[in-house]
Structure formats: C-alpha cells, structure tokens
Write an enzyme that holds these catalytic residues in place. Sequence first.
Site, PDB file in Angstrom:
ATOM      1  N   PHE A   3      -5.888  -1.896  -6.511  1.00 14.64           N
ATOM      2  CA  PHE A   3      -5.026  -3.358  -6.238  1.00 14.64           C
ATOM      3  C   PHE A   3      -4.856  -2.955  -4.432  1.00 14.64           C
ATOM      4  O   PHE A   3      -5.202  -1.911  -3.803  1.00 14.64           O
ATOM      5  CB  PHE A   3      -3.529  -2.631  -6.674  1.00 14.64           C
ATOM      6  CG  PHE A   3      -3.074  -3.249  -8.106  1.00 14.64           C
ATOM      7  CD1 PHE A   3      -3.532  -4.160  -8.192  1.00 14.64           C
ATOM      8  CD2 PHE A   3      -2.854  -1.792  -8.945  1.00 14.64           C
ATOM      9  CE1 PHE A   3      -2.906  -4.411  -9.885  1.00 14.64           C
ATOM     10  CE2 PHE A   3      -1.636  -2.497 -10.200  1.00 14.64           C
ATOM     11  CZ  PHE A   3      -2.203  -3.930 -10.382  1.00 14.64           C
ATOM     12  N   GLU A   4      -4.121  -3.745  -3.973  1.00 16.11           N
ATOM     13  CA  GLU A   4      -3.774  -4.037  -3.399  1.00 16.11           C
ATOM     14  C   GLU A   4      -5.432  -3.646  -1.764  1.00 16.11           C
ATOM     15  O   GLU A   4      -4.903  -2.928  -0.541  1.00 16.11           O
ATOM     16  CB  GLU A   4      -3.034  -3.110  -2.386  1.00 16.11           C
ATOM     17  CG  GLU A   4      -2.251  -3.079  -3.686  1.00 16.11           C
ATOM     18  CD  GLU A   4      -1.003  -4.349  -3.251  1.00 16.11           C
ATOM     19  OE1 GLU A   4      -0.459  -5.343  -2.938  1.00 16.11           O
ATOM     20  OE2 GLU A   4       0.059  -4.166  -3.792  1.00 16.11           O
ATOM     21  N   GLY A   5      -5.996  -4.115  -2.062  1.00 20.19           N
ATOM     22  CA  GLY A   5      -7.421  -3.622  -1.497  1.00 20.19           C
ATOM     23  C   GLY A   5      -8.150  -2.794  -1.653  1.00 20.19           C
ATOM     24  O   GLY A   5      -7.367  -1.597  -1.915  1.00 20.19           O
TER      25      GLY A   5
ATOM     26  N   ARG B 191       1.399  -0.908  -0.168  1.00 15.58           N
ATOM     27  CA  ARG B 191      -0.052  -0.426   0.676  1.00 15.58           C
ATOM     28  C   ARG B 191       0.816   1.734  -0.275  1.00 15.58           C
ATOM     29  O   ARG B 191       0.635   2.112  -0.760  1.00 15.58           O
ATOM     30  CB  ARG B 191      -1.354   0.174   0.952  1.00 15.58           C
ATOM     31  CG  ARG B 191      -2.736  -0.643   0.906  1.00 15.58           C
ATOM     32  CD  ARG B 191      -2.783  -1.433   2.182  1.00 15.58           C
ATOM     33  NE  ARG B 191      -3.567  -2.507   2.152  1.00 15.58           N
ATOM     34  CZ  ARG B 191      -4.390  -2.643   2.987  1.00 15.58           C
ATOM     35  NH1 ARG B 191      -4.077  -3.205   3.786  1.00 15.58           N
ATOM     36  NH2 ARG B 191      -5.151  -4.178   2.486  1.00 15.58           N
TER      37      ARG B 191
END
Length: 584
Positions: free
Chosen positions: A392-394, A259
């Site tokens: 992306f990334e949650g 993140r």
Amino acid sequence: MQKGAMFILENIDPDKIFTPEDFSDEHKMIAATVADFVENEIIPNVEELDHQKEGLMRSILEKAGELGLLSADIPEEYDGGEMGKIAAAIITENVSTGGSFAVSHGAHTGIGSLPIVLFGNEEQKKKYLPGLATGELVAAYALTEPMAGSDALGAKTKAVLTEDGKYYLLNGEKIFITNAGFADVYVTYAKIDGDKFTAFIIDKGTPGFSVGAEEKKLGIKGSSTCSLIFEDAQVPVENVLGEIGKGHVIAFNILNIGRYKLGAGGVGSSKKALEVAAKYALERQQFGLPIAKFGMIKNKLAQMAAKTYASESLVYRLVGEIEEVLEDKSDGKEIGAAIEDYAIECSIAKVHASETLDYVCDECVQIHGGYGYTQEFPAERFYRDSRINRIFEGTNEVNRLIIPATLLRRGMKGQLPLLQAAQALAGEVMSLRAKTPTGDEAPFEIEMDMIDRAKKLCLMVGGTAAQKYMQKIVKEQEIIEIMANMAIEIYAMESAVLRAQKALQNDPENAETKVELALAYVYDAFPKLDAWGKQALAYMFDGGDMLRTNLSIVKRLAKYTPINLIAIRQKVAAKVLEAGKYVV
C-alpha cells in the site's frame, strides 16, 4: 518543531516533540469512542465482513459517520469534525484493529476524501464533503494501473475534451481500487491529450464508466477491491480536480498523508497482535507450564513490544510536527507543501510501522504454534491482513528510494545544509570517539551519543556515495537501500529515546517501562548500522587503502558498549504478560 529531514543533521530537545503521553482528554475520549465502536460494531461482524455480506461494510461506515469517525479531516463548514491531524491519527490507529473495515475506512477518510478537502474548489467541496463526512457518500481513490503502479506518472489512461467543451472522455483502466465495488465518488487520474497528468472526480453512474469484478485476495478479504474501466467515460469539465497538468501535486501529497496514516494503523494493529499473543502465551500449557514462562517466548514478546514502541514514538512525533506546521494554514496548496516537507518522515513511518506489524504478526502466529495456522484463532487473519501494508501507498522499496533521493535533492538545491554537514564531518571524523560508560552519565547520555554517531555514519556513507556516483547514484539501488535503512533506524531510535527522556522529565514515576523499551530498541538496532556501513564502503571501494581507512572510521562511529539486553527484555516481557497487552 523540527523542519522536515533535519533529524539527520541536528538534535532536538525531548520537550519539543509530541508523544502519546501528550494526548489531551479529548484525544483520549476519541480513542475510547473508536475502541468501543470496534468492539461493538465491527468485531461481532468480522466473519460476515470477510465474506463481503451485501451492504454490511457500507452500513458500518454509515454508523461510523454518525459518530464523527469519518469527518476528522473535513472542515466544519462542510459538516466535518475538523479535529486535527493528531485526532485523525488516533482514529486510524484504533480503528485498525477492526480488520478489513480499517482498510475501507482508511480509503474513504484518507486518500478518498482528502484530495477534495485539500484541492477541491468551493463547488466541489459543497457538493461532496457533507456526504463524505456522514457516510452518505463513500469515496475511493484510483491511481494504480496495470502498467503503472509505483510509477504513477507512467499512467496510460487518457482524457480528451469533447468538441462542445462540456466533457472529458476518459479511456483506460485502474486496478486494485479499494471500496470500488460500492463507492459513490472516485478520485482518479488521466493524461489530458496524452501528456497533462490531471486529477478528476468521477461519480458513480457516469456514462462509459464501469466497475470490474471483486479481486480474490490473500488478506483484507472484507474490503472491496475491483478494477475501474473507462470507455469514453463522460466526465463533466467541472469535475477536474485542481489544475490541469498538476495531478502529480495531488497524487504525491495524498500519498504522503496516506503513508503516515498507514503508520498509525500499523501501530494499532501491532498492539492488538501483541495482546493476542501475550494472552495466548499465558493460557497455553506445555511441559506442565504456561509457555509464557519460557525464555524464548518472553524474548519474542519483548521484541514485539520494543518495535511497536519505536513505531508508535516516531509516528506521533511526526504527526505532532505536521499538526503544528499546519496550525495557520487552510489553503490546500499550502497544506500540501507543508506536508511535503515531511515526505522523508512519512516514508519512514510507513516502512517502519508496516515492517514492525509484519514482524509482530509473524511472531504472534509462531507463539500460537499450529493453532496460529488455523482460522480458529485470530493470529491467522492478522498474518494475512498485515502483508498488504508493505505494498500500500507505494511499496516499501519505492519508499526506501524516496528517502535518500529526497535528502540528496534538497541538499543540492540548498534546502538542507548537507554539504556543510559533510564538510564539517570531514574535519572532525578522525577525532571522533565513542563515549565510554562510567556510571555517572545523565540518563540516555550514552545512547544519544550513539545516535549522534549513527547520524554521522549515515552522512559519511551518503556523502561518499554522492561524490563517487553523482547523478548516477539513482542506479545504485543497493547503496540507496542502505542509506534509507540507516535513516529509518536513526529516526526510530531517536524518537524512542526522546520519548523516554521526556517521560523522565515530566513523569519520572511512570517512565520506567518507556526507558526499558527505548533501551531494548536502541541496543537491538544500533549494531545494524555497523554492518550496513561496512557493506556500502566495501562495495564502493572494493579493497585497498581507501577501504581500510574508511572502515577504521566506521569502527569508531559504530563502536558501543553492550548492555544486559536479555535482562531488559525479561523486564519488558514481565510487564506485557502482567498487563496481558502492550504497555508503556
């Protein structure tokens, strides 16, 4: 150094934060090396990369490996560069202007390699890290499943130990896996015996393991994105990564790193899109004038710059804190725990920078007019490529859930003095007053007062919600979103101001633009907190005396004296246009 999440409860001196002005000569050299690499190796090949020319992405990754651009996070004992988190973020920021290559690079150096760096045993590190450092091996990271995206622990892929105890047989599917089509090493997750969520290292060519077809995507077309299929895939027991049943520890810590790195990438891409927009505005003529002369275009460029400045400031503030806290740590578990302390800030960096990037790319297209919608100009690709970053990334929605949930959980466990802060606020709230500008204030004294009151407003809304809903607050996502938005803007405003204050202290002759950018950001963001606070309280009290009492408190906490924001934006735009790019 400020502990994770404490920004919401306390202030910090400007000289205690890291800013891009603190880059060492080595950091600047790394940035220049990456910029040259992108200019010479990636930009000339962007079209062929986007058409996934056979072997091209991999060959450029290998060239990056030769320059040490794949090994910043890998220890020297495994042929890595071990450059530190700041250097790694600088590489990520500068490689982000390379379009789809940046996605493959990030998947390899971040979420692909780091699980082995942090959680691999000695044999696994010796086997994989030297090759990953050079690009001889390419990594991929496989977490998402058809029915388990943001809910990673809902994974259905299963692993069963064979009777001879030598292998785990994996069955299931992973989807949307970056680098999948040409990777050699895959980090993935499965539930042993259906319940022990565990990480595994999968080698290319593993019996029973196959890779699906390439996905046809909206953007980042040059990156490989495929599904992974496990049909009694025969994985050696020595390829279990970390502890059995503790895969979530790896997954969540790797997501935190991903993140803040995504935040750094968003900063680099925002700068590039602003540069392209500024140069086009100077060239494009309408009504006998360059469109850069028009007020609305200047306003767009200034807001693009101010948002980028805030993202850049908060990302490097965070990375500086992480670098400092990791200084004496080498054990993967210790490193993971230290980074987890900044989980809130990692989510903030991801959300703020990805949404800044979308804003900047959208305005870049708008400034180009009809040409921005054609593939003849790069604005069209920027627009398509930027969109994935909010997923992306949650997703950004999930990251917004994480921010208040983590705050409240730490408060209930006594890890954060939230209860004490709420009690103190109850005692002082009726006497709180905004500072009135007189012209005699120290630089940013008024703005820091605004930010301090914004923190109190966030605490008030969060405390009221926690008291009203208690354990059921998780179901009140609209309130949680408001709390998250408040925390994001507080961290962004404070980071922007602290950076400008530090510049005024250390290099006053070159601080003017930073001051203007900080002011432009704060006076655009601060009014939003008033609206959010009123929305939340109107929902929680739904009329009556309690609502009126609480709204009167919001009025005091959110009060401010406007400044000449248009004039400040005009100054910022003039400097952007003079430089033809983002400038601080």
